[in-house]
Design a protein around this motif. Structure first.
Motif, PDB file in Angstrom:
ATOM      1  N   GLY A   1     -15.740  -7.435   7.942  1.00 33.86           N
ATOM      2  CA  GLY A   1     -14.713  -6.232   7.865  1.00 33.86           C
ATOM      3  C   GLY A   1     -13.051  -6.973   7.497  1.00 33.86           C
ATOM      4  O   GLY A   1     -12.923  -7.803   8.341  1.00 33.86           O
ATOM      5  N   THR A   2     -12.519  -6.110   7.010  1.00 30.48           N
ATOM      6  CA  THR A   2     -11.009  -6.753   6.686  1.00 30.48           C
ATOM      7  C   THR A   2      -9.798  -5.362   7.198  1.00 30.48           C
ATOM      8  O   THR A   2     -10.165  -4.220   7.184  1.00 30.48           O
ATOM      9  N   SER A   3      -8.742  -5.757   7.264  1.00 27.11           N
ATOM     10  CA  SER A   3      -7.672  -4.857   7.473  1.00 27.11           C
ATOM     11  C   SER A   3      -6.882  -4.773   6.098  1.00 27.11           C
ATOM     12  O   SER A   3      -6.718  -6.000   5.529  1.00 27.11           O
ATOM     13  N   LEU A   4      -6.676  -3.721   5.724  1.00 26.47           N
ATOM     14  CA  LEU A   4      -5.933  -3.657   4.358  1.00 26.47           C
ATOM     15  C   LEU A   4      -4.434  -3.175   4.496  1.00 26.47           C
ATOM     16  O   LEU A   4      -4.262  -2.256   5.229  1.00 26.47           O
ATOM     17  N   ALA A   5      -3.647  -3.579   3.621  1.00 25.85           N
ATOM     18  CA  ALA A   5      -2.293  -3.198   3.654  1.00 25.85           C
ATOM     19  C   ALA A   5      -1.608  -3.362   2.125  1.00 25.85           C
ATOM     20  O   ALA A   5      -2.050  -4.323   1.690  1.00 25.85           O
ATOM     21  N   ARG A   6      -0.802  -2.401   1.905  1.00 27.12           N
ATOM     22  CA  ARG A   6       0.065  -2.551   0.611  1.00 27.12           C
ATOM     23  C   ARG A   6       0.921  -3.823   0.920  1.00 27.12           C
ATOM     24  O   ARG A   6       1.583  -4.098   1.865  1.00 27.12           O
ATOM     25  N   ASP A   7       1.031  -4.509  -0.381  1.00 26.25           N
ATOM     26  CA  ASP A   7       2.180  -5.487  -0.377  1.00 26.25           C
ATOM     27  C   ASP A   7       3.052  -5.771  -1.532  1.00 26.25           C
ATOM     28  O   ASP A   7       2.020  -6.286  -2.469  1.00 26.25           O
ATOM     29  N   PRO A   8       3.991  -5.047  -1.894  1.00 22.20           N
ATOM     30  CA  PRO A   8       4.709  -4.871  -3.127  1.00 22.20           C
ATOM     31  C   PRO A   8       5.125  -6.105  -3.636  1.00 22.20           C
ATOM     32  O   PRO A   8       5.397  -6.333  -4.729  1.00 22.20           O
ATOM     33  N   ASP A   9       5.193  -7.297  -2.978  1.00 17.14           N
ATOM     34  CA  ASP A   9       5.629  -8.566  -3.089  1.00 17.14           C
ATOM     35  C   ASP A   9       4.492  -9.393  -3.779  1.00 17.14           C
ATOM     36  O   ASP A   9       4.748 -10.632  -4.400  1.00 17.14           O
ATOM     37  N   SER A  10       3.278  -9.169  -3.683  1.00 13.60           N
ATOM     38  CA  SER A  10       2.158  -9.850  -4.308  1.00 13.60           C
ATOM     39  C   SER A  10       1.805  -9.449  -5.472  1.00 13.60           C
ATOM     40  O   SER A  10       1.965  -8.194  -5.815  1.00 13.60           O
ATOM     41  N   PRO A  11       1.088 -10.286  -6.259  1.00 13.48           N
ATOM     42  CA  PRO A  11       0.745  -9.757  -7.631  1.00 13.48           C
ATOM     43  C   PRO A  11      -0.481  -8.831  -7.569  1.00 13.48           C
ATOM     44  O   PRO A  11      -0.403  -7.850  -8.382  1.00 13.48           O
ATOM     45  N   ARG A  12      -1.229  -8.940  -6.587  1.00 10.88           N
ATOM     46  CA  ARG A  12      -2.244  -7.818  -6.297  1.00 10.88           C
ATOM     47  C   ARG A  12      -1.746  -6.450  -5.978  1.00 10.88           C
ATOM     48  O   ARG A  12      -2.516  -5.697  -6.097  1.00 10.88           O
ATOM     49  N   GLY A  13      -0.653  -6.647  -5.067  1.00  6.03           N
ATOM     50  CA  GLY A  13      -0.138  -5.342  -4.588  1.00  6.03           C
ATOM     51  C   GLY A  13      -0.662  -4.842  -3.361  1.00  6.03           C
ATOM     52  O   GLY A  13      -0.528  -3.912  -2.747  1.00  6.03           O
ATOM     53  N   TRP A  14      -1.536  -5.768  -2.847  1.00  3.11           N
ATOM     54  CA  TRP A  14      -2.214  -5.631  -1.515  1.00  3.11           C
ATOM     55  C   TRP A  14      -2.412  -6.969  -1.002  1.00  3.11           C
ATOM     56  O   TRP A  14      -2.310  -8.000  -1.605  1.00  3.11           O
ATOM     57  N   THR A  15      -2.842  -6.764   0.604  1.00  3.58           N
ATOM     58  CA  THR A  15      -2.893  -8.077   1.182  1.00  3.58           C
ATOM     59  C   THR A  15      -4.052  -7.509   2.089  1.00  3.58           C
ATOM     60  O   THR A  15      -4.424  -6.440   2.623  1.00  3.58           O
TER      61      THR A  15
END
Length: 380
Positions: free
Chosen positions: A233-247
């Motif tokens: 399992g992972t924890s998911l978060a939005r990341d507007p600074d990454s190309p993917r948009g998620w981290t």
């Protein structure tokens, strides 16, 4: 921003909803199926009193599709089997609410997409009901739906969470046409459990299982079986600074471990575990939105019971269900997004394994997140 610090920030500002939909003011999470000796338990946690009648909280099907770059095309009508204990009487209605909320096509008994049977494979009589296992069933069908809107869903309900009953549900799912079977439950591996290993190995069928929700500890059965794709399992978060948009980072409670019984498969080459290592792959396991009638509506659930059926659904969507097993995941490791931050030793921040890959995420394979998380369907 460094992903590790982004994860810390996500937790700190959760109540404001800045990076994650979780709300921190609710009571502490609770295991839906508390562990009992001699049986398997479902791998779901939830927050009592956090239900919302007016709409979902947590990551939904649209978020997951974005985070994992799922294709626009719905995919084939693969039969995905759900092996589970006890009956979930509102399962079809809760599934309908979930799919309607996220614009997914209906999946009903009437249109042949949804089927629920007992462990012998017939519609009646169904087992007794259980609040925690019914929540698990609801999470399972929701995550399969998010991963594969076109897949048909077969739910096989066991009379109990005993090893023999759940082994029979897995066999029945295969007999009734499932090409991939998801098992969102587990128990500490032991000789008694391993006596049922053959029930999770079927030619032409892909078997998926949750890695556990106790962090780095003894390996979880049936995820530890060499025939099974073990999902962390992972924890998911939005990341507007990454190309993917998620981290993402390793979910602190996701299971990993080194088998005491299962020989090292030839396709697994990590060096600090002489036998089978869990897990193989991973996906989001925290703050997942579900509609669960017995919890008064929309609520959030967490656990590798979310990530395993999601991976099962992706395998169904790939069109290669039954042709892919754990070895194929490792062979296609470059097609996954590597998770390099976090750990699953919440009490010791990685000290439990001495900072080793067995409980700390890092570049390449690590036990909490396996080869990584899906990036589209290329890994399957």
């Amino acid at each position: 921003m460094n992903r590790r610090w982004l994860g810390v920030l996500a937790a700190a500002v959760a109540v404001a909803g800045v990076l994650t939909p979780a709300a921190s003011a609710a009571p502490a999470p609770r295991a839906a199926c508390p562990e009992r000796p001699g049986v398997l338990h479902c791998l779901t946690t939830y927050t009592p009193g956090a239900a919302r009648a007016f709409g979902p909280a947590g990551w939904g099907a649209d978020d997951l599709a974005s985070a994992y770059t799922l294709p626009a095309a719905a995919g084939p009508g693969t039969v995905v089997g759900i092996s589970i204990a006890f009956d979930a009487p509102n399962l079809e209605a809760d599934l309908a609410a979930y799919r309607a909320q996220y614009g997914l096509p209906p999946c009903t008994t009437a249109n042949g997409c949804f089927r629920k049977v007992n462990q012998q494979g017939v519609a009646t009589p169904l087992p007794e009901t259980d609040f925690g296992w019914a929540m698990e069933s609801t999470l399972d069908v929701s995550m399969v739906s998010a991963a594969c809107p076109s897949c048909r869903i077969l739910v096989v309900e066991g009379n109990s969470p005993g090893f023999a009953d759940l082994a029979e549900t897995a066999d029945t799912a295969v007999r009734l046409g499932a090409k991939v079977v998801s098992n969102s439950y587990g128990a500490r591996e032991n000789g008694a459990a391993l006596a049922y290993a053959s029930h999770y190995q079927h030619p032409g069928v892909t078997v998926v299982a949750s890695s556990g929700d106790r962090g780095f500890t003894a390996a979880s059965y049936p995820a530890v079986l060499a025939s099974t794709i073990a999902v962390g399992g992972t924890s998911l978060a939005r990341d507007p600074d990454s190309p993917r948009g998620w981290t993402e980072w390793a979910w602190p409670y996701g299971g990993s471990g080194c088998s005491a019984y299962i020989a090292k498969p030839t396709w697994q080459r990590d060096t600090h575990c002489g036998k089978r290592t869990v897990a193989d792959v991973s996906a989001a396991a925290e703050d997942i939105a579900i509609h669960y009638t017995d919890a008064d509506g929309w609520t959030r659930a967490s656990g590798t019971s979310a990530s395993a059926p999601f991976i099962a659904g992706l395998i169904g969507r790939s069109g290669r269900a039954g042709a892919i097993g754990p070895a194929d995941v490792y062979a296609k490791a470059a097609s996954f997004t590597d998770i390099t931050e976090g750990h699953n030793d919440p009490a010791g921040a990685g000290k439990k394994c001495g900072g080793d890959y067995l409980c700390v995420a890092g570049p390449g394979y690590d036990a909490p997140t396996g080869v990584g998380v899906p990036d589209g369907l290329g890994g399957f």
